[in-house]
Design an enzyme around this catalytic site. Structure first.
Site, PDB file in Angstrom:
ATOM      1  N   ALA A 395       0.829  -1.204   0.000  1.00 18.92           N
ATOM      2  CA  ALA A 395       0.000   0.000   0.000  1.00 18.92           C
ATOM      3  C   ALA A 395       0.864   1.255   0.000  1.00 18.92           C
ATOM      4  O   ALA A 395       1.861   1.331   0.715  1.00 18.92           O
ATOM      5  CB  ALA A 395      -0.926   0.007   1.220  1.00 18.92           C
ATOM      6  N   CYS A 396       0.474   2.206  -0.833  1.00 22.75           N
ATOM      7  CA  CYS A 396       1.122   3.518  -0.819  1.00 22.75           C
ATOM      8  C   CYS A 396       0.025   4.568  -0.929  1.00 22.75           C
ATOM      9  O   CYS A 396      -1.162   4.250  -0.849  1.00 22.75           O
ATOM     10  CB  CYS A 396       2.150   3.656  -1.934  1.00 22.75           C
ATOM     11  SG  CYS A 396       1.462   3.608  -3.614  1.00 22.75           S
ATOM     12  N   ASP A 397       0.418   5.814  -1.091  1.00 28.66           N
ATOM     13  CA  ASP A 397      -0.557   6.895  -1.070  1.00 28.66           C
ATOM     14  C   ASP A 397      -1.576   6.770  -2.197  1.00 28.66           C
ATOM     15  O   ASP A 397      -2.776   6.859  -1.979  1.00 28.66           O
ATOM     16  CB  ASP A 397       0.175   8.241  -1.162  1.00 28.66           C
ATOM     17  CG  ASP A 397      -0.766   9.415  -0.994  1.00 28.66           C
ATOM     18  OD1 ASP A 397      -1.476   9.440   0.027  1.00 28.66           O
ATOM     19  OD2 ASP A 397      -0.804  10.294  -1.858  1.00 28.66           O
ATOM     20  N   SER A 403       4.177   1.198  -4.728  1.00 25.82           N
ATOM     21  CA  SER A 403       3.621  -0.050  -4.197  1.00 25.82           C
ATOM     22  C   SER A 403       3.501  -1.104  -5.296  1.00 25.82           C
ATOM     23  O   SER A 403       3.657  -2.300  -5.039  1.00 25.82           O
ATOM     24  CB  SER A 403       2.250   0.202  -3.553  1.00 25.82           C
ATOM     25  OG  SER A 403       1.327   0.680  -4.506  1.00 25.82           O
ATOM     26  N   ILE A 428      -3.733   3.216   0.338  1.00 30.11           N
ATOM     27  CA  ILE A 428      -4.011   2.968   1.755  1.00 30.11           C
ATOM     28  C   ILE A 428      -5.495   3.154   2.057  1.00 30.11           C
ATOM     29  O   ILE A 428      -6.079   2.382   2.826  1.00 30.11           O
ATOM     30  CB  ILE A 428      -3.150   3.893   2.636  1.00 30.11           C
ATOM     31  CG1 ILE A 428      -1.681   3.453   2.565  1.00 30.11           C
ATOM     32  CG2 ILE A 428      -3.622   3.885   4.086  1.00 30.11           C
ATOM     33  CD1 ILE A 428      -0.722   4.323   3.336  1.00 30.11           C
TER      34      ILE A 428
END
Length: 478
Positions: A395-397, A403, A428
């Site tokens: 997960a990333c922004d 990700s 996320i």
């Protein structure tokens, strides 16, 4: 002291969450923005293939399609499909009530519509007689949507229109006064704090699209998307770095420049925070060059790849865009080279940047050590096995860039280990409840834990080069 650190960390998470929410309304719809940009670049009178009939697509798309998509997405983020429908309905009030593309209004009305229908449903929960559920559901959504649309048309729309014009006028003044390069002082550090998507898609893109609809291009699309500063830093590591940072820099440079994933160079700055000066100098010089050549893009370049930049460059504008990118890379490279060569301290390994990363982002090293110890205990306590783990999520922004690279690397390792485990990536905000293991960058772990507290969380310093991948595979094989 510890309380102050916790407050700083909490504020950082709140800022990231708000920024992620802004960009979250734009990012899922980037494909539509690019479609509009391509049609604009090709078929407007000044385009590559002027076409009077196809040119009629440009105005309806930017006036109705794009704002409605943003409003729907904003409402859906609050209250799923139902919130999206009411949010989009409410947004039509500000769209019809103004004479400019109403992106800011859509970003307000979408979430507002989603929130109000959510509260309305709570009000009627468990109070509806059996058999009347569909009637009440449909009419509450219709009534709330109609009321908000009228309110937006007469009250909210004019206010947002005035605010829009003030923002646009402010940007015009800054651009004409040649002050836009100063923006790099704020933009480049904010990017390293993982606010790059929020800045580009939450703030700059809505204003830039309005400019592009009037003039055919906007320099604001180049403020954050310019790959030059990051390229210069990575090239400096190629020539003057040491250890793993030197060996991984060439691959990172290719992914950054051609793949457009800017997050990949953030750890290299976090290893040596003085390099933020190189990023600022490169960004400012690039913007100055763009200003001198009157450069701009027809739509947002996402991801920030040189390929995307060229695709969104209007006819006759290639020299200015390329010049800005190359100047930014050259200046960033020179400043980075001076910093790396003059540094007396031994070069840190990529995996050893934890404490400096925390200091750059509002936490002391003691807090970092405590967090690491806590995570180590949690990982040891949880017995990971193929039977207990079915889904691993990176997960990333935004859920699209760094990700995705990390997920690809671990997916290959899982395949080689012959483990029947799904490895995917997401934003996320969209973490699924059935995720068993969530892998995030260290600075985003707090947000991931708040979103999915029951999952096993693993933090990494660099999605491309983390020893924790092999450690995880070994644990899963036991």
């Amino acid at each position: 002291m510890q309380q102050q650190e916790q407050q700083q960390g909490g504020m950082k998470v709140k800022v990231q969450r708000f920024g992620s929410y802004l960009s979250g309304m734009i990012m899922p719809n980037i494909g539509a923005f690019i479609a509009w940009g391509i049609i604009t670049a090709l078929f407007i009178p000044a385009g590559w293939f002027p076409n009077e009939q196809l040119n009629t697509l440009v105005s309806p798309m930017i006036t109705y399609l794009l704002p409605l998509l943003i409003a729907y997405t904003g409402g859906k983020m609050i209250y799923d499909h139902r919130g999206g429908v009411v949010g989009a309905t409410a947004a039509i009030g500000v769209i019809v009530g103004s004479d400019i593309p109403m992106f800011l209004g859509a970003m307000i009305m979408g979430p507002l519509g989603g929130y109000l229908i959510k509260q309305t449903d709570k009000l009627f929960k468990d109070k509806v007689k059996q058999g009347f559920e569909m009637l009440i559901n449909n009419f509450t959504a219709g009534i709330v949507g109609a009321a908000l649309t009228i309110l937006a048309f007469y009250a909210i729309g004019p206010v947002v229109l005035t605010l829009n014009k003030l923002l646009a006028a402010g940007v015009e003044v800054i651009v004409h006064a040649n002050l836009l390069p100063v923006a790099s002082v704020f933009v480049e550090p904010a990017k390293v704090l993982f606010l790059n998507n929020a800045i580009n898609h939450g703030i700059l893109s809505p204003i830039g699209i309005e400019q592009a609809s009037q003039t055919g291009k906007s320099i604001l699309f180049l403020v954050e998307a310019n790959p030059g500063p990051g390229l210069g830093i990575l090239l400096a590591y190629m020539f003057f770095g040491k250890g793993s940072s030197k060996s991984t820099a060439p691959g990172a440079a290719i992914i950054h420049f051609f793949g457009g994933i800017h997050e990949i160079y953030f750890p290299y700055i976090l290893m040596k925070p003085a390099l933020i000066l190189a990023a600022i100098a490169g960004g400012a010089s690039g913007l100055l060059t763009f200003t001198i050549f009157n450069a701009g893009l027809v739509a947002a370049a996402s991801p920030g790849s040189i390929i995307a930049l060229m695709a969104m460059t209007p006819r006759g504008g290639y020299f200015g865009v390329l010049a800005g990118v190359l100047v930014a890379a050259a200046v960033s490279f020179i400043v980075s080279a001076v910093i790396l060569k003059s540094s007396k301290a031994s070069e840190e390994d990529l995996a050893a940047a934890t404490e400096k990363m925390q200091s750059m982002k509002g936490k002391k090293s003691q807090a970092a050590a405590a967090l690491e110890a806590e995570q180590a205990k949690a990982e040891e306590a949880s017995e990971l096995s193929p039977e207990s783990v079915n889904k691993i999520i990176f997960a990333c922004d935004a859920g699209m860039g760094s990700s995705a690279m990390g997920a690809s690397i671990l997916r290959n390792k899982v395949k080689k280990a012959e483990l029947d485990i799904s490895v995917t990536n997401t934003a996320i905000n969209n973490l699924p409840s059935d995720a068993d293991i969530v892998i995030t960058h260290k600075d985003l772990t707090d947000r991931a834990k708040a979103k999915l507290p029951n999952a096993t969380h693993i933090s990494v310093d660099n999605f491309l080069n983390s020893p924790k991948y092999d450690e995880l595979i070994e644990k899963l094989k036991k």
